[in-house]
Design a protein around this motif. Structure first.
Motif, short mmCIF file in Angstrom:
data_model
loop_
_atom_site.label_atom_id
_atom_site.label_comp_id
_atom_site.label_asym_id
_atom_site.label_seq_id
_atom_site.Cartn_x
_atom_site.Cartn_y
_atom_site.Cartn_z
N ILE A 88 0.87 -1.17 0.00
CA ILE A 88 0.00 0.00 0.00
C ILE A 88 0.91 1.23 0.00
O ILE A 88 1.72 1.41 0.91
CB ILE A 88 -0.94 0.02 1.22
CG1 ILE A 88 -1.72 -1.30 1.36
CG2 ILE A 88 -1.88 1.22 1.14
CD1 ILE A 88 -2.64 -1.63 0.22
N GLY A 89 0.77 2.07 -1.02
CA GLY A 89 1.65 3.22 -1.17
C GLY A 89 1.02 4.52 -0.71
O GLY A 89 0.30 4.56 0.30
N ASN A 90 1.26 5.56 -1.47
CA ASN A 90 0.82 6.91 -1.11
C ASN A 90 -0.70 7.02 -1.01
O ASN A 90 -1.43 6.34 -1.71
CB ASN A 90 1.31 7.91 -2.16
CG ASN A 90 2.81 7.99 -2.21
OD1 ASN A 90 3.49 7.69 -1.23
ND2 ASN A 90 3.34 8.39 -3.34
N CYS A 91 -1.11 7.95 -0.18
CA CYS A 91 -2.54 8.22 0.03
C CYS A 91 -2.80 9.71 -0.15
O CYS A 91 -2.02 10.54 0.30
CB CYS A 91 -2.97 7.79 1.43
SG CYS A 91 -4.66 8.27 1.86
N THR A 92 -3.94 10.00 -0.76
CA THR A 92 -4.43 11.36 -0.84
C THR A 92 -5.81 11.38 -0.22
O THR A 92 -6.69 10.63 -0.66
CB THR A 92 -4.53 11.83 -2.32
OG1 THR A 92 -3.25 11.70 -2.92
CG2 THR A 92 -5.01 13.26 -2.40
N ALA A 93 -5.99 12.20 0.79
CA ALA A 93 -7.32 12.35 1.41
C ALA A 93 -8.07 13.39 0.61
O ALA A 93 -7.73 14.57 0.63
CB ALA A 93 -7.19 12.76 2.86
N GLU A 94 -9.10 12.96 -0.11
CA GLU A 94 -9.90 13.87 -0.92
C GLU A 94 -10.89 14.64 -0.03
O GLU A 94 -11.28 15.75 -0.36
CB GLU A 94 -10.66 13.08 -1.98
CG GLU A 94 -9.73 12.20 -2.82
CD GLU A 94 -9.47 12.76 -4.18
OE1 GLU A 94 -10.43 13.21 -4.81
OE2 GLU A 94 -8.31 12.73 -4.61
#
Length: 136
Positions: A88-94
């Motif tokens: 599981i890589g990068n995350c962006t919280a929308e």
């Protein structure tokens, strides 16, 4: 001597702490996504109605209704060449209820060392993070 020991202990404790720069939404959703992909890789990757039904508790109602069952092609890895592992890589919280993750797919053995990635959108439904879509 006591002060020196106390100082060394303080240095060890303070140097081990790593700040968490991830948003709370990403942290919660990451845990749910990791559980899903661990379950998915530990079980049948081959897409069948029966295999997909065991994953319903990780998916939104909308995805369950529209989930394509393509013989030989796995929706969650977007490939028919099933990977050996994931990360599981990068995350962006929308928003507070929606995140997008990079999931890295890995093929590693004696003759092959490759990786690709998919984007996984998760949403918070009630108190649970669910997969809404997967795309390349």
């Amino acid at each position: 001597m006591y002060k020196l020991s106390l100082f060394i202990l303080f240095l060890c404790v303070s140097s081990c702490s790593v700040p968490n720069l991830e948003t709370p939404e990403c942290g919660e959703a990451r845990y749910a996504l990791k559980r899903f992909y661990s379950f998915h890789f530990a079980n049948e990757l081959q897409p069948t109605d029966e295999a997909l039904a065991t994953r319903d508790s990780y998916l939104t109602e909308g995805l369950i209704k529209q989930l394509p069952v393509s013989p030989g092609r796995d929706y969650f890895t977007q490939t028919d060449d099933f990977p050996k592992a994931f990360r599981i890589g990068n995350c962006t919280a929308e928003s507070e209820r929606e995140t997008v993750f990079q999931v890295v797919l890995l093929w590693r053995d004696d003759t092959r060392n490759e990786q690709s990635e998919v984007k996984v959108r998760t949403v918070k439904a009630e108190d649970k993070w669910l997969i809404e879509s997967v795309s390349e």
